[in-house]
Scaffold this motif. Structure first.
Motif, PDB file in Angstrom:
ATOM      1  N   ILE A  84      -3.361  -8.935   3.493  1.00 40.37           N
ATOM      2  CA  ILE A  84      -2.347  -7.881   3.496  1.00 40.37           C
ATOM      3  C   ILE A  84      -2.772  -6.703   2.620  1.00 40.37           C
ATOM      4  CG2 ILE A  84       0.067  -7.315   2.965  1.00 40.37           C
ATOM      5  CD1 ILE A  84       0.707 -10.300   3.463  1.00 40.37           C
ATOM      6  N   GLY A  85      -3.356  -6.991   1.453  1.00 32.70           N
ATOM      7  CA  GLY A  85      -3.742  -5.942   0.518  1.00 32.70           C
ATOM      8  C   GLY A  85      -4.867  -5.062   1.011  1.00 32.70           C
ATOM      9  N   PHE A  86      -5.645  -5.564   1.961  1.00 27.55           N
ATOM     10  CA  PHE A  86      -6.747  -4.772   2.514  1.00 27.55           C
ATOM     11  C   PHE A  86      -6.231  -3.541   3.255  1.00 27.55           C
ATOM     12  CE2 PHE A  86     -10.064  -3.940   5.732  1.00 27.55           C
ATOM     13  CZ  PHE A  86     -11.142  -3.756   4.883  1.00 27.55           C
ATOM     14  N   ILE A  87      -5.040  -3.654   3.854  1.00 25.54           N
ATOM     15  CA  ILE A  87      -4.481  -2.548   4.654  1.00 25.54           C
ATOM     16  C   ILE A  87      -4.160  -1.331   3.787  1.00 25.54           C
ATOM     17  CG2 ILE A  87      -2.582  -1.864   6.178  1.00 25.54           C
ATOM     18  CD1 ILE A  87      -2.480  -4.824   7.091  1.00 25.54           C
ATOM     19  N   PRO A  88      -3.344  -1.469   2.723  1.00 24.77           N
ATOM     20  CA  PRO A  88      -3.093  -0.296   1.881  1.00 24.77           C
ATOM     21  C   PRO A  88      -4.359   0.223   1.204  1.00 24.77           C
ATOM     22  CG  PRO A  88      -2.165  -2.269   0.868  1.00 24.77           C
ATOM     23  CD  PRO A  88      -2.549  -2.625   2.269  1.00 24.77           C
ATOM     24  N   ALA A  89      -5.323  -0.661   0.928  1.00 24.82           N
ATOM     25  CA  ALA A  89      -6.573  -0.217   0.315  1.00 24.82           C
ATOM     26  C   ALA A  89      -7.316   0.741   1.244  1.00 24.82           C
ATOM     27  CB  ALA A  89      -7.456  -1.421  -0.023  1.00 24.82           C
ATOM     28  N   ILE A  90      -7.350   0.415   2.515  1.00 25.93           N
ATOM     29  CA  ILE A  90      -8.010   1.289   3.502  1.00 25.93           C
ATOM     30  C   ILE A  90      -7.262   2.608   3.620  1.00 25.93           C
ATOM     31  CG2 ILE A  90      -8.440   1.583   5.971  1.00 25.93           C
ATOM     32  CD1 ILE A  90     -10.529  -0.113   4.719  1.00 25.93           C
ATOM     33  N   ILE A  91      -5.920   2.531   3.674  1.00 28.79           N
ATOM     34  CA  ILE A  91      -5.113   3.756   3.797  1.00 28.79           C
ATOM     35  C   ILE A  91      -5.319   4.654   2.583  1.00 28.79           C
ATOM     36  CG2 ILE A  91      -2.759   4.665   3.946  1.00 28.79           C
ATOM     37  CD1 ILE A  91      -2.004   2.089   5.448  1.00 28.79           C
TER      38      ILE A  91
ATOM     39  N   GLY B 111     -11.306  11.464   0.654  1.00 24.92           N
ATOM     40  CA  GLY B 111     -11.388  10.542   1.775  1.00 24.92           C
ATOM     41  C   GLY B 111     -11.700  11.226   3.088  1.00 24.92           C
ATOM     42  N   LEU B 112     -11.777  10.425   4.136  1.00 24.98           N
ATOM     43  CA  LEU B 112     -12.083  10.964   5.466  1.00 24.98           C
ATOM     44  C   LEU B 112     -10.904  11.713   6.055  1.00 24.98           C
ATOM     45  CD1 LEU B 112     -13.946   7.864   6.988  1.00 24.98           C
ATOM     46  CD2 LEU B 112     -14.981   9.948   6.072  1.00 24.98           C
ATOM     47  N   LYS B 113      -9.692  11.340   5.677  1.00 27.87           N
ATOM     48  CA  LYS B 113      -8.466  11.976   6.170  1.00 27.87           C
ATOM     49  C   LYS B 113      -7.534  12.266   4.999  1.00 27.87           C
ATOM     50  CE  LYS B 113      -8.945  11.898  10.755  1.00 27.87           C
ATOM     51  NZ  LYS B 113      -8.803  13.097  11.607  1.00 27.87           N
ATOM     52  N   PRO B 114      -7.859  13.226   4.152  1.00 34.15           N
ATOM     53  CA  PRO B 114      -7.031  13.503   2.971  1.00 34.15           C
ATOM     54  C   PRO B 114      -5.582  13.804   3.338  1.00 34.15           C
ATOM     55  CG  PRO B 114      -9.105  14.710   2.872  1.00 34.15           C
ATOM     56  CD  PRO B 114      -9.002  14.149   4.256  1.00 34.15           C
ATOM     57  N   ASN B 115      -4.678  13.124   2.648  1.00 34.19           N
ATOM     58  CA  ASN B 115      -3.251  13.356   2.870  1.00 34.19           C
ATOM     59  C   ASN B 115      -2.540  13.057   1.550  1.00 34.19           C
ATOM     60  OD1 ASN B 115      -0.416  13.020   3.547  1.00 34.19           O
ATOM     61  ND2 ASN B 115      -1.053  12.902   5.688  1.00 34.19           N
ATOM     62  N   LYS B 116      -2.225  14.102   0.825  1.00 31.17           N
ATOM     63  CA  LYS B 116      -1.682  13.947  -0.518  1.00 31.17           C
ATOM     64  C   LYS B 116      -0.370  13.183  -0.528  1.00 31.17           C
ATOM     65  CE  LYS B 116      -0.472  16.524  -4.699  1.00 31.17           C
ATOM     66  NZ  LYS B 116      -0.378  17.867  -5.335  1.00 31.17           N
ATOM     67  N   ILE B 117       0.516  13.463   0.418  1.00 33.59           N
ATOM     68  CA  ILE B 117       1.830  12.815   0.443  1.00 33.59           C
ATOM     69  C   ILE B 117       1.692  11.305   0.646  1.00 33.59           C
ATOM     70  CG2 ILE B 117       4.025  12.635   1.668  1.00 33.59           C
ATOM     71  CD1 ILE B 117       3.815  15.609   2.273  1.00 33.59           C
ATOM     72  N   VAL B 118       0.933  10.918   1.676  1.00 35.03           N
ATOM     73  CA  VAL B 118       0.748   9.497   1.970  1.00 35.03           C
ATOM     74  C   VAL B 118       0.086   8.789   0.792  1.00 35.03           C
ATOM     75  CG1 VAL B 118      -0.443   7.820   3.439  1.00 35.03           C
ATOM     76  CG2 VAL B 118       0.639   9.834   4.457  1.00 35.03           C
ATOM     77  N   TYR B 119      -0.936   9.420   0.242  1.00 36.41           N
ATOM     78  CA  TYR B 119      -1.663   8.807  -0.870  1.00 36.41           C
ATOM     79  C   TYR B 119      -0.762   8.627  -2.091  1.00 36.41           C
ATOM     80  CZ  TYR B 119      -5.174   7.931  -4.448  1.00 36.41           C
ATOM     81  OH  TYR B 119      -5.897   7.376  -5.467  1.00 36.41           O
ATOM     82  N   GLU B 120      -0.024   9.657  -2.458  1.00 34.76           N
ATOM     83  CA  GLU B 120       0.810   9.596  -3.662  1.00 34.76           C
ATOM     84  C   GLU B 120       1.956   8.604  -3.503  1.00 34.76           C
ATOM     85  OE1 GLU B 120       0.254  10.840  -6.519  1.00 34.76           O
ATOM     86  OE2 GLU B 120      -1.462  12.096  -6.011  1.00 34.76           O
TER      87      GLU B 120
END
Length: 220
Positions: free
Chosen positions: A35-42, A50-59
């Motif tokens: 399960i933890g692998f998924i948020p790590a990839i995101i 990252g390859l798809k920078p997205n400040k909102i999603v990341y924060e």
């Protein structure tokens, strides 16, 4: 074997409880890694570099992970009792401990995996881009492939940490060797049981660490 028969007759229950601890630790480690692998990839994809920078999603995701990491395990175990009962049908015993152990371990391993993935050499990533590799190919063949030894170290650290968490869970009805050490060794003032439990855990932790170090060298 006959020499050890009296010993196992008296202390055999400790090894039975150790078996329960192993089920708790490895089951929760497996679920938390998956399960933890998924948020790590995101997090890796949406990070500023990252390859798809997205400040909102990341924060937002980073805040959620940090929020769950802020809870001491013994408090988290009590707070999520309704969720544990919903998922496992009970909050006691081995089944009841696997759920909170997994919940506490997911943000821990997710952050370790994120760190491992983001340590990938950006030169290799840029080279993959120049050859026309897709984001999916870069994730699978660069990020993950290059990070496997570091992630393995993280899994070893996770397993060792879960042993300590399982001991705390034993104090509130979770069972396992931690429960034996606290209930029979500490509270009933039985130093022999406390010593045996400690030796078993030391041997296990050292064994896991040695195996992890060996596999790390092979993968490197």
């Amino acid at each position: 074997m006959g020499v050890f028969t009296p010993f196992f007759d008296q202390y055999g229950f400790i090894f039975e409880e150790f078996g329960k601890t192993m089920i708790m630790v490895f089951a929760s480690a497996f679920f938390s890694v998956v399960i933890g692998f998924i948020p790590a990839i995101i997090l890796t994809l949406t990070a500023p570099d990252g390859l798809k920078p997205n400040k909102i999603v990341y924060e937002v995701l980073s805040f959620i992970i940090n929020l769950f990491r802020s809870f001491p395990f013994i408090i988290l175990l009590v707070v999520i009792i309704p969720f544990t009962q919903f998922v496992a049908g009970t909050y006691l015993g081995v089944k009841g401990v696997i759920v909170p152990l997994t919940v506490s371990a997911i943000p821990f391993i997710a952050r370790i995996f994120e760190t491992s993935l983001r340590e990938t050499d950006h030169g290799v990533i840029e080279a993959a881009k120049s050859f026309g590799a897709s984001n999916f190919q870069i994730i699978m063949r660069v990020y993950i492939k290059e990070s496997i030894p570091r992630m393995l170290n993280g899994i070893v650290l996770l397993i060792i940490s879960l042993v300590g968490y399982s001991a705390m869970a034993g104090d509130v009805g979770g069972g396992g060797i931690g429960d034996v050490a606290i209930r029979f060794g500490f509270r009933m003032y039985n130093p022999q049981i406390l010593f045996i439990c400690s030796v078993i855990l030391i041997i296990f932790v050292q064994g896991v660490q040695m195996l992890g170090n060996y596999m790390y060298k092979k993968l490197r």
